[in-house]
Design a protein around this motif. Structure first.
Motif, PDB file in Angstrom:
ATOM      1  N   UNK A  92       0.863  -1.025   0.055  1.00 15.56           N
ATOM      2  CA  UNK A  92       0.094  -0.078  -0.046  1.00 15.56           C
ATOM      3  C   UNK A  92       0.933   1.314  -0.024  1.00 15.56           C
ATOM      4  N   UNK A  93       0.406   2.242  -0.557  1.00 17.91           N
ATOM      5  CA  UNK A  93       1.168   3.614  -0.842  1.00 17.91           C
ATOM      6  C   UNK A  93       0.794   4.230   0.651  1.00 17.91           C
ATOM      7  N   UNK A  94       1.840   4.733   1.304  1.00 22.21           N
ATOM      8  CA  UNK A  94       1.482   5.322   2.704  1.00 22.21           C
ATOM      9  C   UNK A  94       2.265   6.426   2.796  1.00 22.21           C
ATOM     10  N   UNK A  95       1.416   7.694   3.300  1.00 21.85           N
ATOM     11  CA  UNK A  95       2.007   9.027   3.517  1.00 21.85           C
ATOM     12  C   UNK A  95       1.815   9.326   5.086  1.00 21.85           C
ATOM     13  N   UNK A 131      12.968   3.986   3.214  1.00 22.38           N
ATOM     14  CA  UNK A 131      14.257   3.631   2.218  1.00 22.38           C
ATOM     15  C   UNK A 131      13.951   4.665   1.004  1.00 22.38           C
ATOM     16  N   UNK A 132      14.509   5.744   1.011  1.00 21.56           N
ATOM     17  CA  UNK A 132      14.628   6.304  -0.249  1.00 21.56           C
ATOM     18  C   UNK A 132      14.734   5.550  -1.740  1.00 21.56           C
ATOM     19  N   UNK A 133      14.024   6.095  -2.810  1.00 20.05           N
ATOM     20  CA  UNK A 133      14.454   5.581  -4.058  1.00 20.05           C
ATOM     21  C   UNK A 133      15.676   6.054  -4.470  1.00 20.05           C
ATOM     22  N   UNK A 134      16.444   5.595  -5.290  1.00 16.83           N
ATOM     23  CA  UNK A 134      17.833   5.837  -5.793  1.00 16.83           C
ATOM     24  C   UNK A 134      18.965   5.835  -4.702  1.00 16.83           C
ATOM     25  N   UNK A 135      20.199   6.396  -5.200  1.00 18.78           N
ATOM     26  CA  UNK A 135      21.176   6.270  -4.432  1.00 18.78           C
ATOM     27  C   UNK A 135      21.275   7.892  -3.445  1.00 18.78           C
ATOM     28  N   UNK A 136      21.572   7.515  -2.032  1.00 20.28           N
ATOM     29  CA  UNK A 136      21.446   8.662  -1.216  1.00 20.28           C
ATOM     30  C   UNK A 136      22.548   8.454  -0.225  1.00 20.28           C
ATOM     31  N   UNK A 137      23.359   9.375   0.200  1.00 20.76           N
ATOM     32  CA  UNK A 137      24.211   9.162   1.308  1.00 20.76           C
ATOM     33  C   UNK A 137      23.855  10.396   2.372  1.00 20.76           C
ATOM     34  N   UNK A 152       6.516   9.528   1.371  1.00 20.12           N
ATOM     35  CA  UNK A 152       5.664   8.642   1.041  1.00 20.12           C
ATOM     36  C   UNK A 152       6.244   7.662   0.322  1.00 20.12           C
ATOM     37  N   UNK A 153       5.671   6.312   0.495  1.00 21.88           N
ATOM     38  CA  UNK A 153       6.317   5.109   0.039  1.00 21.88           C
ATOM     39  C   UNK A 153       5.442   3.945   0.100  1.00 21.88           C
ATOM     40  N   UNK A 170      11.044   2.595  -1.609  1.00 22.00           N
ATOM     41  CA  UNK A 170      10.787   3.277  -2.935  1.00 22.00           C
ATOM     42  C   UNK A 170      10.305   4.563  -2.598  1.00 22.00           C
ATOM     43  N   UNK A 171      10.791   5.219  -1.152  1.00 22.50           N
ATOM     44  CA  UNK A 171      10.024   6.416  -0.645  1.00 22.50           C
ATOM     45  C   UNK A 171      10.673   7.469  -1.271  1.00 22.50           C
TER      46      UNK A 171
END
Length: 175
Positions: A92-95, A131-137, A152-153, A170-171
């Protein structure tokens, strides 16, 4: 008159906590057990995955569950349900909105990012990892801790070291 005053003082001392508190301790314990039993009793209501039951959602239908539109008591209750009934929310998409939190496991070095949800009195909190979408530091691509953010994810649950956890994958952090 002296006897009445003495009796009143003794009664006052007992009522204000002096002396044996086991009766009060037993009463508190009994009330906690009743509350726990009521919360864990099976219910006849259908689970949220039943098509006849709708989960809280946003006014525009963009999210399956939008915690940002609920009051603090309902947000905490909804998060509690999500944590203890994760299968009902899978995919489910959660905000969610709350203070940003960061933790790094000193043994493994693994980083965890979360939004904290507090109850109405702010005495209890529940974290929703994301967990964010893509590469993050970290810290470059994340806000400062305790900054209020909206995330949102997709809801996901997993097990780590024998314990269950929930997260939004995929947040994205909304601006």
């Amino acid at each position: 008159m002296k006897r009445i005053l003495t009796a009143a003082c003794v009664l006052l001392a007992v009522l204000t906590g002096c002396g044996n508190t086991s009766a009060m301790d037993n009463l508190i314990e009994a009330q906690q057990e009743e509350t726990y039993a009521a919360l864990t009793e099976p219910t006849t209501a259908p689970p949220p995955t039943d098509p006849s039951v709708e989960l809280p959602d946003s006014a525009n239908g963009e999210y399956d569950v939008d915690l940002t539109i609920l009051d603090s008591t309902m947000v905490y209750a909804q998060c509690y349900d999500m944590v203890y009934n994760p299968d009902n929310y899978a995919g489910k998409t959660i905000r969610v909105r709350g203070p940003f939190a960061y933790f790094q496991d000193p043994d493994t070095g693994k980083e965890y990012f979360a939004v904290l949800i507090s109850d109405a009195t702010a005495c209890c909190s529940q974290g929703i990892e994301f967990v964010l979408t893509g590469e993050h530091t970290y810290p470059d691509d994340y806000p400062e801790t305790d900054t209020v953010i909206t995330v949102v994810g997709k809801f996901n649950s997993y097990e780590e070291n024998g314990s269950p956890y929930v997260q939004l994958v995929d947040a994205v952090i909304e601006e």
